[in-house]
Write a protein that holds these residues in place. Sequence first.
Motif, PDB file in Angstrom:
ATOM      1  N   VAL B 128       0.829  -1.204   0.000  1.00 13.82           N
ATOM      2  CA  VAL B 128       0.000   0.000   0.000  1.00 13.82           C
ATOM      3  C   VAL B 128       0.868   1.260   0.000  1.00 13.82           C
ATOM      4  CG1 VAL B 128      -1.657   1.349   1.324  1.00 13.82           C
ATOM      5  CG2 VAL B 128      -1.961  -1.113   1.094  1.00 13.82           C
ATOM      6  N   VAL B 129       1.945   1.228   0.780  1.00 15.43           N
ATOM      7  CA  VAL B 129       2.844   2.383   0.817  1.00 15.43           C
ATOM      8  C   VAL B 129       3.372   2.685  -0.578  1.00 15.43           C
ATOM      9  CG1 VAL B 129       5.056   3.225   1.680  1.00 15.43           C
ATOM     10  CG2 VAL B 129       3.541   1.975   3.190  1.00 15.43           C
ATOM     11  N   SER B 130       3.824   1.624  -1.258  1.00 18.09           N
ATOM     12  CA  SER B 130       4.354   1.827  -2.606  1.00 18.09           C
ATOM     13  C   SER B 130       3.268   2.308  -3.546  1.00 18.09           C
ATOM     14  CB  SER B 130       4.942   0.524  -3.139  1.00 18.09           C
ATOM     15  OG  SER B 130       5.847   0.013  -2.210  1.00 18.09           O
ATOM     16  N   LEU B 131       2.046   1.857  -3.284  1.00 18.19           N
ATOM     17  CA  LEU B 131       0.936   2.274  -4.129  1.00 18.19           C
ATOM     18  C   LEU B 131       0.672   3.767  -3.960  1.00 18.19           C
ATOM     19  CD1 LEU B 131      -0.857   0.685  -6.055  1.00 18.19           C
ATOM     20  CD2 LEU B 131      -2.584   0.581  -4.265  1.00 18.19           C
ATOM     21  N   VAL B 132       0.809   4.249  -2.726  1.00 19.59           N
ATOM     22  CA  VAL B 132       0.621   5.681  -2.483  1.00 19.59           C
ATOM     23  C   VAL B 132       1.709   6.474  -3.204  1.00 19.59           C
ATOM     24  CG1 VAL B 132       0.693   7.483  -0.728  1.00 19.59           C
ATOM     25  CG2 VAL B 132      -0.591   5.387  -0.305  1.00 19.59           C
ATOM     26  N   ASP B 133       2.950   6.003  -3.086  1.00 19.54           N
ATOM     27  CA  ASP B 133       4.049   6.644  -3.816  1.00 19.54           C
ATOM     28  C   ASP B 133       3.765   6.654  -5.314  1.00 19.54           C
ATOM     29  OD1 ASP B 133       5.435   7.204  -1.592  1.00 19.54           O
ATOM     30  OD2 ASP B 133       7.129   5.867  -1.971  1.00 19.54           O
ATOM     31  N   PHE B 134       3.245   5.528  -5.776  1.00 16.76           N
ATOM     32  CA  PHE B 134       2.919   5.400  -7.194  1.00 16.76           C
ATOM     33  C   PHE B 134       1.888   6.452  -7.598  1.00 16.76           C
ATOM     34  CE2 PHE B 134      -0.242   3.557 -10.134  1.00 16.76           C
ATOM     35  CZ  PHE B 134       0.527   3.415 -11.267  1.00 16.76           C
ATOM     36  N   GLY B 135       0.872   6.608  -6.751  1.00 17.11           N
ATOM     37  CA  GLY B 135      -0.170   7.594  -7.033  1.00 17.11           C
ATOM     38  C   GLY B 135       0.409   8.995  -7.133  1.00 17.11           C
ATOM     39  N   VAL B 136       1.321   9.310  -6.190  1.00 13.99           N
ATOM     40  CA  VAL B 136       1.942  10.634  -6.220  1.00 13.99           C
ATOM     41  C   VAL B 136       2.766  10.799  -7.492  1.00 13.99           C
ATOM     42  CG1 VAL B 136       3.618  12.117  -5.050  1.00 13.99           C
ATOM     43  CG2 VAL B 136       1.970  10.807  -3.706  1.00 13.99           C
ATOM     44  N   ALA B 137       3.517   9.730  -7.836  1.00 14.22           N
ATOM     45  CA  ALA B 137       4.422   9.816  -8.980  1.00 14.22           C
ATOM     46  C   ALA B 137       3.668   9.925 -10.297  1.00 14.22           C
ATOM     47  CB  ALA B 137       5.353   8.606  -8.998  1.00 14.22           C
ATOM     48  N   CYS B 138       2.403   9.517 -10.298  1.00 16.03           N
ATOM     49  CA  CYS B 138       1.612   9.612 -11.524  1.00 16.03           C
ATOM     50  C   CYS B 138       1.516  11.054 -12.004  1.00 16.03           C
ATOM     51  CB  CYS B 138       0.207   9.058 -11.301  1.00 16.03           C
ATOM     52  SG  CYS B 138       0.146   7.287 -11.517  1.00 16.03           S
ATOM     53  N   SER B 139       1.665  11.995 -11.074  1.00 14.54           N
ATOM     54  CA  SER B 139       1.568  13.398 -11.471  1.00 14.54           C
ATOM     55  C   SER B 139       2.740  13.784 -12.380  1.00 14.54           C
ATOM     56  CB  SER B 139       1.519  14.296 -10.234  1.00 14.54           C
ATOM     57  OG  SER B 139       2.661  14.084  -9.465  1.00 14.54           O
ATOM     58  N   ILE B 140       3.862  13.046 -12.295  1.00 12.15           N
ATOM     59  CA  ILE B 140       4.977  13.310 -13.210  1.00 12.15           C
ATOM     60  C   ILE B 140       4.532  13.043 -14.639  1.00 12.15           C
ATOM     61  CG2 ILE B 140       7.293  12.603 -13.892  1.00 12.15           C
ATOM     62  CD1 ILE B 140       7.778  11.750 -11.064  1.00 12.15           C
ATOM     63  N   LEU B 141       3.860  11.901 -14.781  1.00  8.85           N
ATOM     64  CA  LEU B 141       3.390  11.524 -16.109  1.00  8.85           C
ATOM     65  C   LEU B 141       2.424  12.578 -16.640  1.00  8.85           C
ATOM     66  CD1 LEU B 141       3.434   9.285 -18.281  1.00  8.85           C
ATOM     67  CD2 LEU B 141       1.389   8.372 -17.207  1.00  8.85           C
ATOM     68  N   ALA B 142       1.504  12.992 -15.767  1.00  5.72           N
ATOM     69  CA  ALA B 142       0.529  14.006 -16.175  1.00  5.72           C
ATOM     70  C   ALA B 142       1.257  15.272 -16.606  1.00  5.72           C
ATOM     71  CB  ALA B 142      -0.428  14.291 -15.024  1.00  5.72           C
ATOM     72  N   GLY B 143       2.284  15.643 -15.824  1.00  3.16           N
ATOM     73  CA  GLY B 143       3.050  16.848 -16.144  1.00  3.16           C
ATOM     74  C   GLY B 143       3.739  16.720 -17.494  1.00  3.16           C
ATOM     75  N   LEU B 144       4.374  15.559 -17.718  1.00  3.04           N
ATOM     76  CA  LEU B 144       5.080  15.344 -18.978  1.00  3.04           C
ATOM     77  C   LEU B 144       4.122  15.404 -20.160  1.00  3.04           C
ATOM     78  CD1 LEU B 144       7.629  12.476 -18.249  1.00  3.04           C
ATOM     79  CD2 LEU B 144       8.124  14.821 -18.959  1.00  3.04           C
TER      80      LEU B 144
END
Lengths: 432, 288
Positions: B128-144
């Motif tokens: 779950v922790v990694s999943l939360v990190d994953f969710g946050v990191a998705c914003s990088i993709l959105a930004g790109l």
Amino acid sequence: MTDTVISASGLSKKYVLNQKANGDGLRHVFHSYMTAPFRWLTNGRSHPAGSQNGAPVRPRPSGADFWALKNISFEVKKGEVIGIIGRNGAGKSTLLKILSRITEQTEGRVEISGRVASLLEVGTGFHPELSGRENIFLNGAILGMGRTEIKRKFDEIVEFAEVDKFLDTPVKRYSSGMYVRLAFAVAAHLEPEILIVDEVLAVGDAAFQKKCLGKMQDVAHGNGRTILFVSHNMGAVMSLCDRGIYLKKGEVAEEGTVEKVVHSYLSDGVEQSFHVRFDANDRAAGDEVVRVREARILGPSGTPQGAIRVGEEASVEVEYDVLLAGFSPRLNLHFCAEDGGYAFASIENTQSKRTLGSYHCRMHLPANFLNAKNYMISIYLSSFERNCVHVELKDVLVLNVVDDANSITRQSYSGPFPGALRPMLQWEVKNL
Amino acid sequence: MTPTYKLVLEPGRTAKNYWRDLFHYRELFLILAWRDVAVRYKQTSAGAAWALIQPLMNVVLMTVIFGTVAGLPSEAGVPYAIMVCAATLPWQFFSSALSLASQSVVNNGNLISKVYFPRMIVPASSVVVSLVDFGVACSILAGLMLWYDFWPTWRLLVLPAFVLLAIAAALGSGLILTALTVRYRDFRMIVPFLMQVGLYVCPVAYSSAVIHDKLVQKLGSSLGDRCFLLYSVNPMVGVIDGFRWAILGSARAFYWPGFILSVGLTAALLWFGVFYFRKTERAFADVI
């Protein structure tokens, strides 16, 4: 109300010691997998010792098995408070771990009806980085409380722990006292049907201990819960529990009323030292003037016994022979508390004269005089005529003094009393 | 008034109501997951930004090295950075979930040896922790995607299915590695190394089409195709290709044989992980 909630039969638990020697490491496992296909080569040609008649080579039996529990059976009825006592390594903690499902027994069966909460340590799972508030929720959940239950009891817990000012401080900044108070406060508000408690009262200062014990007493007697309680504090065990189980080297040595069990626990191992007979050749027991024949501790009923209660009287008897005329050997009894240090010494102070022959001396110990400790008694015989010591028997008798459950001086305090003695002295109080 | 909760403890007996027990402890699972998330970036000055910085640096590095320096082709019409990012996200999730999970039981040794709960909660909460990190990191993709003005197609709606596949793969292998780490601490050394190797073996920094083309070119079309199928056994190949298919919306056809193989292996991993974990978890308190 008297239905059985825990019934254990034939519980045993084996630990394998010295795992490395038994090839438990990854390297050994890997090695044995890799060599398995080729093993027939070595096995087929040269018969290793032990497989002469074609029998498969059995793995070397390890001499390092350790049975922490051996065939334990007992039953606990609903609403009982059971004290489990025993020396270190007797298997108490292993038993609790099995009952609380942390580890699995090797043999035997347990049936439990009711929700179990176990408290083997205060503050299990406390996270130093989290605040007091957060840790209450975390620890509560770990101990089996639901969120709504914790919310309901939150104020009560904070009040009990006396940490309301520091609720939002990370617990790593707490003093150890605050930490323990908070941890215990959460645990004290558990409301399972069966509570398993291991030696958690041994923390905190005396005032807090008293508060915890009071809370435990409420839980036990007020709410009719079943409690299994492990402690080395016999005072706490006696005041909390109705029944006791005495474990010794993994086996049930005694089971029954808490008084009986505590008594047999405390007098166990010292039974050799409350009644001693001395051999005529024993050089320590005499010289050419005087020789000690026998020494014993008598309980309140006048029979030899090694353990008494604080509120009971006892006596020490010594028999000796005077072998040479002209001496008047007097008996000195020295009492040392087990934790070091002299308690007191007493010299025979009668007017009786000594001639040749056998003597029987008795020293009375009043009730409410000794503290709840083990006392080592040394016997000395000395003559004032020549200022010499004839007999020096150091620590030959051991007297075990056990706390009373509810004496007037104790009331609900369960901690130890300081001091080598605990005399009941006369007090005067005036209302001014 | 009489308790309905009855429990029988016998050696070697797996609790009959294991899954009900697991459900019963769902609050503990949530709170442990919350704890791990809350504690992860405590006393760091950048805080949760670390969940962005790491994957962002990876994307930049791999784009420069593989895209610009090595000059590997991207998928048709897709900026190299976006292609790398679409793979970095699931890979980062997988590798961090696996590393956290494999250490989780050992790191929570004090809990394991003092309180009972279904042990599976601990590695699961690391996921779950990694999943939360994953969710946050998705914003990088959105930004790109905003930066390159690159818009996703309807296929993005299928993405959660691939996320689920990634979770299953992480949990399955995580459970196995967790159980092994409890017994053999060797895995504390092995897992980081595995992750390092995995980064290059899995098509994170390059498109799996590159591998396919090279194989066909070297071995001929039929043998090359078969070898590529073998390459796709790796569950993360299926996940990454799925992510790229859903996010990039590229013209490249969905590689069904490889995907089915990945799903099959993931299911097998998960089943074996649960089986092995349950088999060993009863002894955790003794060996930890």
